[in-house]
Design a protein around this motif. Structure first.
Motif, PDB file in Angstrom:
ATOM      1  N   ALA A  18       0.837  -1.208   0.000  1.00 26.38           N
ATOM      2  CA  ALA A  18       0.000   0.000   0.000  1.00 26.38           C
ATOM      3  C   ALA A  18       0.868   1.252   0.000  1.00 26.38           C
ATOM      4  O   ALA A  18       0.545   2.253  -0.656  1.00 26.38           O
TER       5      ALA A  18
ATOM      6  N   ARG B  52       2.090   4.076  -3.561  1.00 33.13           N
ATOM      7  CA  ARG B  52       1.710   5.491  -3.514  1.00 33.13           C
ATOM      8  C   ARG B  52       2.865   6.453  -3.338  1.00 33.13           C
ATOM      9  O   ARG B  52       2.731   7.642  -3.625  1.00 33.13           O
TER      10      ARG B  52
ATOM     11  N   ALA C  12      -5.227  11.334   2.523  1.00 38.82           N
ATOM     12  CA  ALA C  12      -5.811  10.480   1.484  1.00 38.82           C
ATOM     13  C   ALA C  12      -7.316  10.605   1.624  1.00 38.82           C
ATOM     14  O   ALA C  12      -7.814  11.154   2.621  1.00 38.82           O
TER      15      ALA C  12
ATOM     16  N   GLU D 168      -9.585   7.742   0.931  1.00 36.94           N
ATOM     17  CA  GLU D 168     -10.137   6.485   1.424  1.00 36.94           C
ATOM     18  C   GLU D 168      -9.618   6.165   2.822  1.00 36.94           C
ATOM     19  O   GLU D 168      -8.426   6.271   3.103  1.00 36.94           O
TER      20      GLU D 168
ATOM     21  N   VAL E   3      -6.937   3.424   2.741  1.00 42.30           N
ATOM     22  CA  VAL E   3      -5.591   3.849   2.339  1.00 42.30           C
ATOM     23  C   VAL E   3      -4.854   4.461   3.522  1.00 42.30           C
ATOM     24  O   VAL E   3      -3.688   4.136   3.793  1.00 42.30           O
TER      25      VAL E   3
ATOM     26  N   CYS F 289      -1.525   2.595   5.088  1.00 46.03           N
ATOM     27  CA  CYS F 289      -0.233   3.274   4.942  1.00 46.03           C
ATOM     28  C   CYS F 289       0.361   3.659   6.291  1.00 46.03           C
ATOM     29  O   CYS F 289       1.577   3.552   6.493  1.00 46.03           O
TER      30      CYS F 289
END
Length: 464
Positions: A229, A233, A256, A258, A261, A265
């Motif tokens: 993840a 990005r 972010a 979502e 996400v 992360c």
């Protein structure tokens, strides 16, 4: 003092979201933990899978806004002592805020892609409870509001609980009534040891009895993390800058849209610190009403939905690393992030991450996790792997790190400069406090294995 208080119309002495997924009375700092109070996301096998399953729904208020509310709790606790009931109430009142951190501006929907995310509530004693969430749109016709199924557990195994939430969602499409027998069967089963499997029997109308196998990863150290993840990005260079900020316990904000996400992360960044543990404010998704958390003068690692970017930037922040996960770039920095780590070791880490990035399409998630983790573990082995040789033991068995000699023994000037800063962090202090308690504290752990391997390799090179 905690991070959720009556200031936010939440119960006094409530839970603070904690680090890995670590709300605030003027951003009061977390009280330092004593030796032995170091919290961990991974627990031993044999424990209950979970403490609660709660359903959080959106209830319309008189003003037209929606407020998240627990509409079901399983199991319901009876015969609890007064102190236990108060503790339970504080926990249950904190949960809805983190199941719907996006604010109160909701409207009924006809389509909604279900989303999986998690949070961590840290109690005043340093113990942590993880909330595994699946937000979904109930089956039905016409416009309706999403709801969240949240499993509260002290056990960190995100892949396994994601599979459990898959089963919950599948049953939700049939009937709420078929969820609870499954959860009861799960609750009566022991949490498996690493590498082991537990089988849950579950009856579904028109399908009969199903056998659901839940397997825990063999390497429990990485069962709560997904490095892909992060790699998808951010460039290796930015990941290293984030790591440099985290290792010196600075303030880091991730952006972010979502929830999944942000959750994935931030967990990944916290996992890069192994064998050390982020011991400060840690909120993978900051609820909208707590955006001013980013004004805290103490270290934090938090995630904010990017729709609130302007609100974040309007806050009086100092020395913050602001990371945009949507565009893969750093918006605000202290300025020295590329100079924090020793240059040679930083270069080696960048090369390693670049290699993993190029192989990302042909590697499994487990392979990526293992190899990325190895890169950062090796950094700590090289930097502080000699710590055990500088712990002086008393006759009573109590150890004390000879900090000055420990730092002085490092021959590289750049490494020694870094270590002199690193030994002042709380994460290093917690690690050493645990090591000082007993000679056997670190025996058998993955970090110690890697230290031993590295030292043996050095001897072989020296003798060859």
């Amino acid at each position: 003092m905690n991070h959720l208080t009556s200031m936010r119309h939440l119960p006094q002495d409530c839970y603070k979201e904690g680090n890995q997924e670590s709300p605030a009375e003027d951003c009061a700092p977390e009280a330092p933990r004593k030796a032995g109070e170091r919290s961990s996301l991974s627990c031993l096998g044999g424990q209950f899978f979970f403490e609660y399953l709660v359903v959080v729904s959106l209830k319309k208020k008189s003003g037209g806004d929606y407020e998240p509310t627990i509409t079901y709790q399983f199991p319901k606790r009876e015969n609890m002592l007064r102190g236990q009931k108060e503790e339970e109430e504080r926990l249950l009142q904190a949960i809805p805020l983190f199941c719907f951190p996006d604010g109160k501006n909701w409207a009924p929907l006809t389509e909604y892609t279900s989303e999986t995310f998690s949070f961590v509530l840290t109690n005043v004693d340093g113990s942590r409870k993880i909330g595994y969430c699946r937000r979904l749109l109930p089956v039905g016709r016409g416009a309706r509001l999403p709801e969240v199924f949240c499993i509260i557990s002290c056990l960190g195994c995100f892949g396994l609980f994601s599979k459990i939430l898959d089963e919950v969602e599948k049953r939700r499409q049939i009937s709420m009534a078929v969820i609870y027998p499954f959860m009861q069967g799960l609750r009566e089963s022991p949490f498996p040891a690493p590498g082991k499997t537990v089988t849950i029997k579950s009856f579904i109308p028109e399908s009969g009895t199903e056998l659901i196998e839940l397997t825990r990863p063999l390497d429990s150290r990485l069962e709560h993390v997904e490095f892909q993840a992060l790699l998808q990005r951010l460039t290796p260079g930015i990941i290293i800058q984030i790591f440099a900020s985290a290792v010196l316990e600075r303030r880091i904000i991730f952006l972010a849209e979502e929830l999944s996400v942000l959750s994935q992360c931030i967990h990944a960044v916290a996992a890069l610190l192994y064998p050390f543990t982020w011991a400060h404010t840690y909120i993978p998704v900051v609820p909208e009403c707590l955006i001013d958390t980013v004004c805290c003068p103490t270290p934090f690692m938090v995630g904010v939905q990017i729709r609130h970017l302007q609100q974040v930037q309007d806050q009086p922040m100092e020395e913050v690393l602001l990371v945009n996960l949507v565009e893969g770039k750093i918006l605000t920095s202290v300025g020295d992030e590329e100079e924090v780590l020793p240059a040679k070791l930083q270069s080696e880490m960048l090369t390693s991450l670049d290699r993993h990035n190029s192989n990302n399409n042909v590697q499994t998630s487990e392979q990526v996790n293992a190899q990325v983790s190895e890169c950062f573990v090796h950094f700590f082995v090289r930097i502080v792997g000699h710590y055990a040789a500088y712990i002086k033991w008393s006759k009573s068995g109590q150890g004390t790190l000879q900090e000055r000699a420990f730092c002085k023994s490092i021959t590289s000037k750049s490494c020694r400069k870094f270590v002199k800063k690193f030994v002042k962090t709380q994460m290093f202090s917690l690690f050493i406090q645990e090591a000082e308690r007993s000679r056997a504290t670190q025996e058998g752990c993955y970090f110690q294995q890697k230290i031993t391997e590295y030292q043996e390799q050095k001897k072989q090179r020296k003798n060859s």
